[in-house]
Design a protein around this motif. Structure first.
Motif, short mmCIF file in Angstrom:
data_model
loop_
_atom_site.label_atom_id
_atom_site.label_comp_id
_atom_site.label_asym_id
_atom_site.label_seq_id
_atom_site.Cartn_x
_atom_site.Cartn_y
_atom_site.Cartn_z
N ASP A 184 -9.21 -28.52 -13.10
CA ASP A 184 -9.15 -28.92 -14.47
C ASP A 184 -7.72 -28.44 -14.84
O ASP A 184 -7.34 -27.25 -14.92
N VAL A 185 -6.94 -29.24 -15.50
CA VAL A 185 -5.65 -29.03 -16.04
C VAL A 185 -5.52 -28.05 -16.98
O VAL A 185 -4.34 -27.56 -17.43
N TRP A 186 -6.54 -27.91 -17.78
CA TRP A 186 -6.47 -26.90 -18.80
C TRP A 186 -7.05 -25.54 -18.59
O TRP A 186 -6.89 -24.55 -19.22
N LYS A 187 -7.73 -25.42 -17.32
CA LYS A 187 -8.25 -23.99 -17.08
C LYS A 187 -7.46 -23.61 -15.53
O LYS A 187 -7.33 -22.24 -15.57
N ASP A 188 -7.30 -24.28 -14.60
CA ASP A 188 -6.92 -23.82 -13.33
C ASP A 188 -5.32 -23.65 -13.47
O ASP A 188 -4.58 -24.33 -14.05
N GLN A 189 -4.93 -22.82 -12.68
CA GLN A 189 -3.56 -22.37 -12.73
C GLN A 189 -2.85 -23.48 -11.71
O GLN A 189 -3.16 -23.44 -10.33
N LEU A 190 -2.00 -24.23 -12.44
CA LEU A 190 -1.26 -25.37 -11.48
C LEU A 190 0.36 -24.71 -11.37
O LEU A 190 0.91 -24.22 -12.32
N TRP A 240 6.20 -22.44 3.24
CA TRP A 240 6.85 -22.08 2.01
C TRP A 240 5.94 -22.47 0.95
O TRP A 240 5.99 -21.95 -0.19
N VAL A 241 5.31 -23.51 1.03
CA VAL A 241 4.46 -24.16 -0.26
C VAL A 241 3.26 -23.18 -0.39
O VAL A 241 3.04 -22.80 -1.59
N ASN A 242 2.72 -22.66 0.66
CA ASN A 242 1.60 -21.81 0.48
C ASN A 242 2.01 -20.65 -0.28
O ASN A 242 1.21 -19.90 -0.93
N GLN A 243 3.11 -20.03 0.19
CA GLN A 243 3.53 -18.83 -0.43
C GLN A 243 3.96 -19.03 -1.82
O GLN A 243 3.49 -18.17 -2.60
N LYS A 244 4.65 -20.07 -2.18
CA LYS A 244 4.71 -20.35 -3.66
C LYS A 244 3.40 -20.37 -4.40
O LYS A 244 3.54 -19.72 -5.56
N LEU A 245 2.45 -20.95 -3.92
CA LEU A 245 1.20 -20.93 -4.68
C LEU A 245 0.55 -19.59 -4.77
O LEU A 245 0.02 -19.33 -5.78
N ILE A 246 0.55 -18.95 -3.62
CA ILE A 246 -0.10 -17.68 -3.59
C ILE A 246 0.60 -16.51 -4.55
O ILE A 246 -0.01 -15.94 -5.25
N SER A 247 2.00 -16.54 -4.40
CA SER A 247 2.77 -15.64 -5.33
C SER A 247 2.47 -15.99 -6.60
O SER A 247 2.88 -15.03 -7.41
N ASN A 248 2.14 -17.06 -6.95
CA ASN A 248 2.23 -17.62 -8.50
C ASN A 248 0.78 -17.62 -8.95
O ASN A 248 0.41 -18.09 -9.92
N GLY A 249 -0.28 -17.06 -7.88
CA GLY A 249 -1.86 -17.32 -8.33
C GLY A 249 -2.12 -18.72 -8.84
O GLY A 249 -2.88 -18.96 -9.47
N ALA A 250 -1.85 -19.53 -7.89
CA ALA A 250 -1.87 -20.93 -8.33
C ALA A 250 -2.95 -21.67 -7.25
O ALA A 250 -2.62 -21.31 -6.09
N LYS A 251 -3.79 -22.48 -7.69
CA LYS A 251 -4.63 -23.09 -6.75
C LYS A 251 -4.12 -24.53 -6.18
O LYS A 251 -4.41 -24.69 -5.01
N TYR A 252 -3.28 -25.10 -7.42
CA TYR A 252 -2.69 -26.27 -6.71
C TYR A 252 -1.13 -26.50 -6.96
O TYR A 252 -0.74 -25.96 -8.09
N GLY A 253 -0.37 -27.18 -6.06
CA GLY A 253 1.03 -27.46 -6.80
C GLY A 253 1.08 -28.76 -7.14
O GLY A 253 0.27 -29.78 -6.71
#
Length: 222
Positions: A15-21, A47-60
């Motif tokens: 959900d682009v309005w709720k999930d952290q992207l 590298w991609v996975n660490q970026k997502l984890i460090s930013n608390g994001a579910k998807y890039g």
């Protein structure tokens, strides 16, 4: 598409309005991506996975109209006169096995396993018609199992799961992600359509490949 927005279903489970992207930048300005990382799919995935984890994001997410340096990792994007570097779709970076859905009633235009290094890997192209406007959507970097049971002309209802993201051995040796691209005119092609073009051909390709954020409703598109 805007007129029928209420009828357009999801492409992936966010959900682009709720999930952290997280918007990922693959232009020359991203100096973190060294040749060492780009030359090793596992390092690139980390590298991609660490970026997502460090930013608390579910998807890039991101990439439409982006002039990318990452395609230097594959000879597939090189031509004698000018390399292809301009990205024509939106990428959604997520784990292998992530479900992919059809966003509107469609039929299968074609499918293929484009298994060159750096290519789409398993690919599905669906044909749509909304109020007489015919267009296509290309779903790339899928699992090989996603191609099972498909045939040209097969009806796919809106909301149906059509695929899963593939592992590197099935997706052209990329970190797992979906390449999602809209195409007005397939120009007679089946199973494939350029997802990256020469910068000198930017205007003609972007005119034929509208911004996929029309469907995704993402705020991260260019």
């Amino acid at each position: 598409m805007e007129k029928h927005s209420a009828s357009i279903a999801k492409v992936v489970d966010f959900d682009v309005w709720k999930d952290q992207l997280l918007s990922l930048d693959f232009t020359a300005s991203n100096t973190e991506l060294t040749d060492e990382i780009l030359d090793d799919t596992d390092l690139f995935s980390d590298w991609v996975n660490q970026k997502l984890i460090s930013n608390g994001a579910k998807y890039g997410i991101g990439g439409y109209g982006e002039h990318r340096t990452i395609y230097s990792r594959s000879k597939h994007f090189n031509t004698a006169e000018e390399p292809r570097r301009l990205h024509l779709g939106v990428d959604i970076w997520a784990p292998a096995g992530t479900a992919v859905y059809n966003f509107y009633d469609a039929k299968v235009q074609s499918f293929a396993n484009n298994n060159n290094f750096g290519d789409y890997g398993a690919t599905i192209i669906l044909e749509y018609n909304i109020d007489g406007f015919q267009f296509y959507a290309l779903y790339g970097h899928l699992s090989l199992a996603s191609l099972n049971g498909l045939e040209e002309g097969k009806y796919i209802p809106a909301g149906q799961k059509i695929a899963e993201l593939g592992v590197k051995e099935e997706n052209g040796y990329w970190p797992p992600h979906l390449h999602f691209q809209l195409i007005k005119n397939m120009e007679g092609l089946k199973g494939d359509y350029p997802g990256v073009c020469k910068f000198s051909e930017r205007d003609q390709y972007l005119a034929n490949c509208p911004d996929p954020n029309l469907i995704l409703k993402s705020t991260f598109g260019k």
